[in-house]
Write a protein that holds these residues in place. Sequence first.
Motif, short mmCIF file in Angstrom:
data_model
loop_
_atom_site.label_atom_id
_atom_site.label_comp_id
_atom_site.label_asym_id
_atom_site.label_seq_id
_atom_site.Cartn_x
_atom_site.Cartn_y
_atom_site.Cartn_z
N PRO A 44 81.33 88.66 -27.17
CA PRO A 44 80.28 88.73 -26.15
C PRO A 44 79.07 87.91 -26.55
O PRO A 44 78.79 87.71 -27.74
N TYR A 87 78.74 91.46 -18.17
CA TYR A 87 78.49 92.88 -18.33
C TYR A 87 77.01 93.19 -18.11
O TYR A 87 76.15 92.56 -18.74
N MET A 99 73.42 100.83 -29.88
CA MET A 99 74.80 100.56 -29.47
C MET A 99 74.84 100.09 -28.02
O MET A 99 74.02 100.49 -27.20
N LEU A 100 75.77 99.22 -27.73
CA LEU A 100 76.00 98.75 -26.37
C LEU A 100 77.21 99.46 -25.81
O LEU A 100 78.25 99.55 -26.47
N PHE A 102 79.82 99.08 -23.04
CA PHE A 102 80.35 98.10 -22.09
C PHE A 102 81.20 98.81 -21.05
O PHE A 102 82.03 99.63 -21.37
N TYR B 35 82.50 96.65 -33.20
CA TYR B 35 83.08 97.02 -31.91
C TYR B 35 84.58 96.74 -31.96
O TYR B 35 85.04 95.83 -32.64
N GLN B 37 87.87 95.96 -29.34
CA GLN B 37 88.27 95.61 -27.97
C GLN B 37 89.78 95.63 -27.87
O GLN B 37 90.47 94.80 -28.45
N LEU B 43 85.82 97.18 -24.50
CA LEU B 43 84.95 97.02 -25.66
C LEU B 43 84.29 98.35 -26.00
O LEU B 43 83.57 98.91 -25.18
N PHE B 45 82.04 100.63 -28.94
CA PHE B 45 81.20 100.64 -30.13
C PHE B 45 81.81 101.56 -31.18
O PHE B 45 82.24 102.67 -30.88
N PHE B 90 85.08 93.10 -33.28
CA PHE B 90 83.90 92.24 -33.28
C PHE B 90 82.80 92.86 -34.13
O PHE B 90 82.58 94.06 -34.13
#
Lengths: 112, 114
Positions: A44, A87, A99-100, A102, B35, B37, B43, B45, B90
């Motif tokens: 990303p 996103y 934290m993201l 998604f 992360y 995926q 995706l 965390f 990632f």
Amino acid sequence: DAKTTQPNSMESNEEEPVHLPCNHSTISGTDYIHWYRQLPSQGPEYVIHGLTSNVNNRMASLAIAEDRKSSTLILHRATLRDAAVYYCILRDGNNAGNMLTFGGGTRLMVKP
Amino acid sequence: DSGVTQTPKHLITATGQRVTLRCSPRSGDLSVYWYQQSLDQGLQFLIQYYNGEERAKGNILERFSAQQFPDLHSELNLSSLELGDSALYFCASSPGAGGNQPQHFGDGTRLSIL
């Protein structure tokens, strides 16, 4: 973090503007709106973020509705390289962590 | 180039094995994130470290562990590997730990379990 809703996919013609919508009706006052994109076979990539005012950078513009319940990522002139999954993510600015979360994102296809 | 380096790019191993994934953050960044995926989960965390200390944890399995070293690079250790662990992993980094800083991602490590 509050939830966002995005269309699954969108199509655009090369060299035309693209408006990618995001709904976030449960946004709180401290939530920032972040946009990331993921090109094929890459990690990303941060695009832009904002809180209340519209934001511009070299990649895109972010237009935020007055009530903040929706926003639009604007690519001013789409190129083939902009084909990616986009996103829209809300981040609480007061959160000690970062934290993201998604969702499914919007898959943007760009036609030559 | 995001400035985040992940090695190896590809890893193929068998069930039951253990692997270590490595991440070097951007110069000056103190936070590192991991992360996962996968095709069915998207995706997700896993974990965040800030200046050597664990800062936030996601749905990371007990078979997985991570650490951040004094030079700020991080390693993600995956053990007792299962077929379902096949995924892209990632790493991302940001200058601080707070909730509004953009994260910069590496190109990932593709893990294939045979």
